[in-house]
Motif scaffolding. Structure first.
Motif, mmCIF file in Angstrom:
data_model
loop_
_atom_site.group_PDB
_atom_site.id
_atom_site.type_symbol
_atom_site.label_atom_id
_atom_site.label_comp_id
_atom_site.label_asym_id
_atom_site.label_seq_id
_atom_site.Cartn_x
_atom_site.Cartn_y
_atom_site.Cartn_z
ATOM 1 N N UNK A 139 117.784 53.931 60.296
ATOM 2 C CA UNK A 139 117.940 52.974 59.299
ATOM 3 C C UNK A 139 118.317 53.570 58.007
ATOM 4 N N UNK A 140 119.614 53.009 57.148
ATOM 5 C CA UNK A 140 119.788 53.365 56.091
ATOM 6 C C UNK A 140 119.965 52.104 55.047
ATOM 7 N N UNK A 141 118.972 52.186 53.940
ATOM 8 C CA UNK A 141 118.842 50.957 52.907
ATOM 9 C C UNK A 141 119.601 51.524 51.694
ATOM 10 N N UNK A 142 120.595 50.905 51.516
ATOM 11 C CA UNK A 142 121.535 51.006 50.381
ATOM 12 C C UNK A 142 121.760 49.939 49.511
ATOM 13 N N UNK A 143 121.690 50.117 48.199
ATOM 14 C CA UNK A 143 121.802 49.075 47.062
ATOM 15 C C UNK A 143 123.540 49.031 47.121
ATOM 16 N N UNK A 144 123.667 47.670 46.405
ATOM 17 C CA UNK A 144 124.919 47.432 45.870
ATOM 18 C C UNK A 144 125.706 48.500 44.854
ATOM 19 N N UNK A 145 124.994 48.808 44.050
ATOM 20 C CA UNK A 145 125.735 49.802 43.235
ATOM 21 C C UNK A 145 126.132 51.408 43.896
ATOM 22 N N UNK A 146 125.440 51.511 44.923
ATOM 23 C CA UNK A 146 125.505 52.963 45.554
ATOM 24 C C UNK A 146 126.861 52.720 46.783
ATOM 25 N N UNK A 147 126.830 51.339 47.181
ATOM 26 C CA UNK A 147 127.842 51.001 48.316
ATOM 27 C C UNK A 147 129.122 50.877 47.861
ATOM 28 N N UNK A 148 129.452 50.729 46.672
ATOM 29 C CA UNK A 148 130.543 50.529 46.128
ATOM 30 C C UNK A 148 131.371 52.087 45.735
ATOM 31 N N UNK A 149 130.677 53.171 45.974
ATOM 32 C CA UNK A 149 131.254 54.319 45.744
ATOM 33 C C UNK A 149 132.141 54.654 46.780
ATOM 34 N N UNK A 150 132.889 55.621 46.355
ATOM 35 C CA UNK A 150 134.045 56.142 47.389
ATOM 36 C C UNK A 150 133.473 56.955 48.731
ATOM 37 N N UNK A 151 132.245 57.612 48.505
ATOM 38 C CA UNK A 151 131.581 58.236 49.899
ATOM 39 C C UNK A 151 131.052 57.179 50.455
ATOM 40 N N UNK A 152 130.736 55.959 50.004
ATOM 41 C CA UNK A 152 130.150 54.929 50.804
ATOM 42 C C UNK A 152 131.202 54.278 51.724
ATOM 43 N N UNK A 153 132.247 54.267 50.955
ATOM 44 C CA UNK A 153 133.371 53.602 51.695
ATOM 45 C C UNK A 153 134.026 54.525 52.668
ATOM 46 N N UNK A 154 133.938 55.625 52.459
ATOM 47 C CA UNK A 154 134.477 56.748 53.762
ATOM 48 C C UNK A 154 133.366 56.649 54.824
ATOM 49 N N UNK A 155 132.291 56.369 54.512
ATOM 50 C CA UNK A 155 131.199 56.586 55.350
ATOM 51 C C UNK A 155 131.195 55.304 56.532
ATOM 52 N N UNK A 156 131.322 54.077 55.930
ATOM 53 C CA UNK A 156 131.540 52.736 56.344
ATOM 54 C C UNK A 156 132.836 53.076 57.258
ATOM 55 N N UNK A 157 133.805 53.349 57.013
ATOM 56 C CA UNK A 157 134.945 53.600 57.645
ATOM 57 C C UNK A 157 134.858 54.391 59.029
ATOM 58 N N UNK A 158 134.007 55.392 58.818
ATOM 59 C CA UNK A 158 133.497 56.238 60.108
ATOM 60 C C UNK A 158 132.694 55.801 60.879
ATOM 61 N N UNK A 159 131.794 54.898 60.291
ATOM 62 C CA UNK A 159 130.753 54.402 61.080
ATOM 63 C C UNK A 159 131.246 53.202 62.213
ATOM 64 N N UNK A 160 132.511 52.493 61.421
ATOM 65 C CA UNK A 160 133.045 51.452 62.189
ATOM 66 C C UNK A 160 133.817 52.196 63.209
ATOM 67 N N UNK A 161 134.315 53.333 62.977
ATOM 68 C CA UNK A 161 135.287 53.771 64.105
ATOM 69 C C UNK A 161 134.630 54.519 65.113
#
Length: 617
Positions: A139-161
């Protein structure tokens, strides 16, 4: 339940919903009173009290892995895992850490002082679990400020894959990343989280998944459900990453949170639970804060909201000193712009933003983007100033090297919170930037000893036409009545001699210079005190004259020595004494060419080595 009686989250699972609500109020009251005495991160923890309670009610640590992004919003987690009695020691030496700390508790499975690491870490845990054939929830709890960073976007992309089973709790405190039509979306979430829906879903899947016809029917039903959902509501960002989504959910309704988390727990792949919370909930001053004043606080008066830490009238914080100078220069130069990666309040840039709204850029938690955007602005004709904390600048090393220094662009970088910062611990100590930056060609790196020198350095930086970094610490300094600017020769140091026959040389930098001078004078030491205000370039002329005195030299630096000021002095001393001969790439960027040709040009071929040996036989 008394907070001090909680030793593990197992104890809260026997509580009723009204009892859990009462527990939430007790925790909120405890946090306000405790943090008012010690200081710490207030608003973010007040906002996720119920969410954290529901997490520990549904998920079972330490087997289930719960990661908080960033670790400073884990105070409630610490209370529920038996650490409430340690809160009087919060952020003190050998006391309770302000972040998750693995050595502090088995329930702390991840450590982070910087944002946007939770999703990558959670995916790593999920991959390890699956490869090792283990069984636990991530379980990962992440705030909206943190989720807009590039690293979060990279992670979301890989999580979806990868599509591994994991739960992302998106903590949205009234800054939603997607438009939603509340009633319909809540209704869908209510249906999906109902026990009937979950049982039917499992039964249908179990019945259909045993033959080819059933599998195809299941795929059709799933696709139909998804099309229906997307036809009723706007597809959130997460669905663009191929992630299932539930929400928004009231982040202060424990019963609703438990129901939704139970649903997410049974989900097969990655799923996002969108939780709506009120940052600072339960304390009016924090609830009304729109600029981050109550994000991290020093001890304060609960009734008035006033900080108990007051500066003398003739002192200002170093951040404010730099900001004041920047504003004065920006009044005369319309090309000056200011950039910050989500640290406008901490870096004291709010006044600049108010005075020059079209010339102020808060790009969010994106240090890499901030530096490269500044480079583009510079090439476009502007004069950028980037304010970034020292420990966060580490994230932009590649951009400092590749984009800023390699193209030799006139961008001024203010390195805030340089040196020891104290309470926030090893993730925030700004002691590496000198060593990190000294190896990069073209960069100028400096630190003022007082406010006047700060004014002069920032003026020099904007007129230098070079990549220019000015580091300054947490804390404050005395300020002159008026701000005046004078140019400083780049790379120059200054010295003061105490006594007619000095017995040693002290080389220091920053505010310590004046403290050392005061101590030397008060105790009648006969010494030379040097203000090494430039780390790169260093003052080779003055240093040569000091070495010729053949006196003991004491280098006093408050940052890491490896790669720091002492390393620069030792490197020069070796060259000056000429006992060790170094062949290597000097302080510049290497252009293109074959490796063979470049080694010869840089004198790092074997022929150059033996020429050097023959010359000194």
């Amino acid at each position: 339940m008394r907070l001090y009686d909680i030793e593990s989250p197992d104890q809260i699972r026997s509580l009723t919903i009204p009892q859990l609500n009462a527990l939430a109020e007790d925790i909120r009251h405890f946090l306000i009173h405790s943090i008012s005495k010690t200081g710490g991160h207030l608003s973010s923890n007040l906002g996720i009290v119920e969410t954290t309670i529901a997490m520990h009610y549904v998920f079972h640590g330490p087997q289930d892995k719960m990661i908080f992004d960033v670790g400073h919003q884990a105070y409630v987690h610490k209370i529920l895992t038996g650490r409430s009695t340690l809160f009087p020691t919060l952020r003190q030496l050998d006391g309770l850490s302000g972040f998750q700390k693995r050595k502090e508790s088995v329930y702390d499975c991840w450590e982070a002082g910087h944002s946007s690491t939770s999703l990558s870490a959670a995916l790593g845990y999920a991959a390890a679990r699956d490869i090792l054939h283990q069984d636990y929830n991530v379980v990962a709890l992440i705030g909206d400020g943190a989720i807009t960073s590039g690293m979060s976007m990279e992670a979301l992309n890989d999580i979806g894959a990868q599509k591994r089973k994991m739960i992302i709790i998106f903590n949205d405190n009234n800054m939603s990343i997607s438009k939603n039509h509340g009633g319909m979306e809540k209704r869908i979430t209510s249906i999906r989280s109902s026990r009937v829906y979950r049982n039917v879903k499992q039964d249908v899947k179990g019945s259909l998944d045993h033959n080819k016809f059933g599998t195809e029917t299941l795929k059709f039903m799933t696709a139909f459900r998804d099309r229906l959902k997307k036809g009723l509501i706007d597809a959130p960002l997460f669905e663009e990453f191929n992630l299932d989504y539930m929400g928004p959910v009231n982040g202060h309704n424990i019963a609703e949170l438990i129901k939704v988390f139970e649903t997410a727990k049974e989900h097969d792949g990655p799923i996002v639970v969108h939780v709506r919370t009120k940052k600072g909930k339960g304390y009016s001053f924090a609830e009304q804060d729109t600029v981050g004043k109550w994000h991290g606080v020093s001890p304060f008066n609960i009734a008035t909201g006033q900080s108990l830490m007051k500066l003398p009238p003739n002192e200002k914080s170093w951040s404010q000193i730099i900001s004041d100078a920047l504003i004065q220069l920006a009044k005369k130069d319309p090309k000056i712009v200011a950039i910050t990666p989500a640290m406008a309040q901490g870096s004291k840039l709010m006044k600049f933003a108010k005075m020059f709204p079209d010339r102020f850029f808060d790009c969010g938690i994106a240090e890499q983007h901030a530096i490269t955007m500044a480079c583009g602005m510079s090439l476009g004709g502007l004069h950028p100033f980037v304010s970034v904390y020292s420990s966060f600048l580490q994230r932009a090393y590649d951009q400092m090297n590749h984009d800023l220094a390699r193209m030799n662009l006139p961008v001024v970088v203010g390195i805030d919170r340089a040196g020891l910062v104290g309470d926030d611990g090893e993730t925030h100590q700004g002691v590496f930037d000198i060593a990190m930056l000294r190896s990069i060609p073209n960069l100028i790196l400096s630190q003022p000893k007082d406010a006047k020198e700060a004014y002069d350095l920032i003026y020099t930086a904007f007129t230098s036409g070079k990549p220019f970094c000015i580091r300054y610490p947490r804390g404050q300094a005395m300020v002159p009545e008026t701000i005046t600017f004078d140019s400083i020769p780049i790379g120059s140091w200054t010295k003061k001699q105490f006594g007619l026959h000095p017995k040693g040389i002290i080389i220091a930098y920053g505010p310590d210079v004046e403290r050392i001078e005061h101590t030397v004078q008060e105790n009648e030491y006969e010494m030379i005190v040097v203000n090494a205000r430039f780390f790169k370039p260093i003052d080779e002329h003055l240093l040569t004259s000091l070495l010729n005195l053949n006196l003991p030299i004491y280098v006093f630096e408050t940052d890491v020595t490896i790669g720091g000021l002492s390393s620069a002095i030792l490197e020069f001393q070796n060259q000056y004494k000429n006992k060790i001969h170094i062949l290597g790439i000097s302080d510049h960027f290497v252009e293109h060419g074959s490796i063979r040709a470049l080694r010869k040009k840089e004198h790092i071929d074997l022929e150059s080595l033996f020429k050097e040996i023959d010359a000194h036989e």
